[in-house]
Design an enzyme around this catalytic site. Structure first.
Site, PDB file in Angstrom:
ATOM      1  N   GLY A  13      27.886 -34.201  50.925  1.00 19.16           N
ATOM      2  CA  GLY A  13      27.922 -32.924  51.636  1.00 19.16           C
ATOM      3  C   GLY A  13      26.823 -32.902  52.678  1.00 19.16           C
ATOM      4  O   GLY A  13      25.900 -33.719  52.644  1.00 19.16           O
ATOM      5  N   LYS A  14      26.925 -32.029  53.644  1.00 19.35           N
ATOM      6  CA  LYS A  14      25.843 -31.823  54.618  1.00 19.35           C
ATOM      7  C   LYS A  14      26.113 -30.515  55.319  1.00 19.35           C
ATOM      8  O   LYS A  14      27.261 -30.118  55.500  1.00 19.35           O
ATOM      9  CB  LYS A  14      25.817 -32.967  55.640  1.00 19.35           C
ATOM     10  CG  LYS A  14      24.533 -33.075  56.449  1.00 19.35           C
ATOM     11  CD  LYS A  14      23.336 -33.493  55.615  1.00 19.35           C
ATOM     12  CE  LYS A  14      22.631 -34.688  56.109  1.00 19.35           C
ATOM     13  NZ  LYS A  14      21.653 -35.339  55.280  1.00 19.35           N
ATOM     14  N   GLY A  15      25.040 -29.834  55.720  1.00 20.88           N
ATOM     15  CA  GLY A  15      25.249 -28.574  56.417  1.00 20.88           C
ATOM     16  C   GLY A  15      24.021 -28.179  57.186  1.00 20.88           C
ATOM     17  O   GLY A  15      23.071 -28.957  57.304  1.00 20.88           O
TER      18      GLY A  15
END
Ligand code: NAD
Length: 428
Positions: free
Chosen positions: A117-119
């Site tokens: 994931g990444k944000g």
């Protein structure tokens, strides 16, 4: 708003490839070395979901501004999504997607029960007061609350965010859930469920990778010279550990340039980025050189640990090191990688070398779920074990298929993901 990209978008012609282009290319390359269902590869070229949210912020002067935040979730076949939240003006959905794919490979090569994931939020964190950062973080936590959680998606600090940001995020999430849930994020201060050794972990794993590579090539760490670009969390911790293990650290740098001493620097006496930002050049050394020169020094090991795309087609021929250990994410461009391979330079890839960060994040998550804090010694011992085990798995592919360390690491990662997908099956 939630978007689920299903088609490969036209990729922008940039000077260097974006994280998404690189991640897809690495996937395709790894797929040529193993027998994987085409459908699995196609699926892995796209994220499960990219959440886009608007984050309104009341500035200290009372005005309201609205920023855009994202959370990209690539694949969770092996466990909850895991990856950083960054506050940076150039955060985009595409960048988050590419970086979330890298996290999938990184977690899989380390055999962690997580997906990628990444944000983040497209904002300059330096433009915010501490109070504004807190309000922005709490509101962002609320906006993406439905898609995160200890068994869903576990964010961590990244560019422009830190342990305090994670503490606010965890508090905001917990308040809404009605109970304290430390496992929703990692990289927190130890007093609220953070892990000892988390901050030093990517530098420690980079040093371990360097040590193993040196020994694999038949040399002793104590007879090795090392140059390190970037003296931040990753570079300084790697340099200091390697010095403790007997290596001669001949150069370290920050954004302004490098100190150079062929007899070896005392890296514990040079302030890290965290201890005193950009103060490397204020220390005594026989010589100062440029960041470009660091990459071309005649050393045994080069550790780029600052920013991406520093070893390029323009300077790869001038790299004199026998071993490059990628402390930073993506420091070597695709073209440079090919040149280094042709020149027989061993490159230990970022997804293995700096994976100590996500590995100790996994330890933090375990500690949070079990409500039992590990000592620093326990953390470091477990990290050493995890690194040696991943190293052995990648080495096996290097030797069995005559691959570069980068290709071998991707093969290990992809094999694990593909096997998990085949075993779980596709529903409905
Ligand atoms: P940091 O901010 O602590 O330190 C960065 C260092 O690089 C500083 O010394 C800075 O002066 C120097 N620098 C910045 N721009 C530079 C440039 N253009 N040329 C040379 N030096 C420059 O950062 P960090 O946390 O050590 O991260 C460094 C790299 O490692 C990044 O690529 C990051 O994505 C990656 N990384 C970090 C972690 C982590 O948890 N800290 C984990 C994995 C990977």
């Amino acid at each position: 708003m939630s978007t689920t990209p299903t088609q490969q978008e036209a990729e922008p012609e940039e000077q260097y490839d974006s994280a998404l282009v690189t991640a897809r290319r690495q996937l395709e390359r790894a797929a040529t070395h193993i027998d994987v269902d085409e459908g699995v590869i196609e699926r892995l070229k796209h994220p499960t979901k990219v959440q886009q949210v608007s984050v309104p912020l009341e500035r200290d002067n009372g005005e309201v501004e609205v920023f855009t935040g994202y959370r990209a979730q690539h694949d969770d076949v092996r466990g909850p999504y895991k990856g950083g939240l960054r506050y940076h003006p150039e955060v985009t959905a595409e960048e988050c997607t590419g970086l979330s794919m890298w996290m999938t490979w990184k977690c899989a090569v380390m055999d962690l029960p997580f997906g990628g994931g990444k944000g983040g939020i497209a904002i300059d964190p330096k433009s915010l007061s501490a109070d504004e950062t807190e309000r922005l973080t709490r509101r962002f936590a609320e906006e993406i609350r439905d898609v995160v959680g200890p068994t869903k998606d576990v964010p961590a600090p990244d560019m422009g965010t830190d342990a305090q940001t994670m503490a606010w995020f965890m508090d905001a999430y917990s308040m809404q859930q009605g109970e304290t849930i430390p496992g929703v994020v990692t990289g927190k201060p130890p007093v609220i469920g953070g892990s000892y050794g988390r901050e030093e972990a990517p530098g420690r794993s980079t040093a371990i990778a360097a040590r193993e590579a040196i020994q694999y090539e038949g040399h002793e760490v104590s007879e090795t010279t090392v140059a390190v670009q970037g003296f931040g969390s990753v570079g300084a911790n790697a340099a200091r550990l390697l010095e403790d293990w007997g290596a001669t650290i001949v150069a370290v740098s920050d954004v302004n340039g490098a100190l150079y001493d062929p007899d070896g620097l005392s890296t514990h006496e040079i302030p890290t980025h965290d201890e005193e930002a950009e103060a490397v050049l204020e220390q005594d050394a026989p010589q100062t050189i440029s960041n470009e020169d660091v990459l071309e020094l005649d050393v045994d090991v080069l550790i780029p640990a600052a920013v991406g795309n520093v070893i390029t087609a323009d300077n790869a021929d001038a790299v004199e090191a026998d071993i490059v250990v990628e402390g930073a994410n993506g420091p070597t461009t695709f073209a440079a990688d090919t040149i280094l391979e042709e020149r027989d330079v061993t490159v230990i890839p970022d997804i293995l070398a700096n994976a100590g960060g996500v590995t100790v994040s996994y330890f933090e998550w375990l500690q949070d779920i079990n409500r039992r804090q590990w000592t620093l010694e326990e953390v470091n011992e477990e990290l050493e074990d995890k690194m040696l085990s991943a190293w052995a798995d990648v080495r096996e592919e290097v030797e069995a298929k005559d691959l570069t360390w980068r290709d071998a690491a991707y093969v290990v990662a992809l094999s694990r993901i593909a096997e998990a997908k085949a075993t779980r099956g596709l529903w409905p």
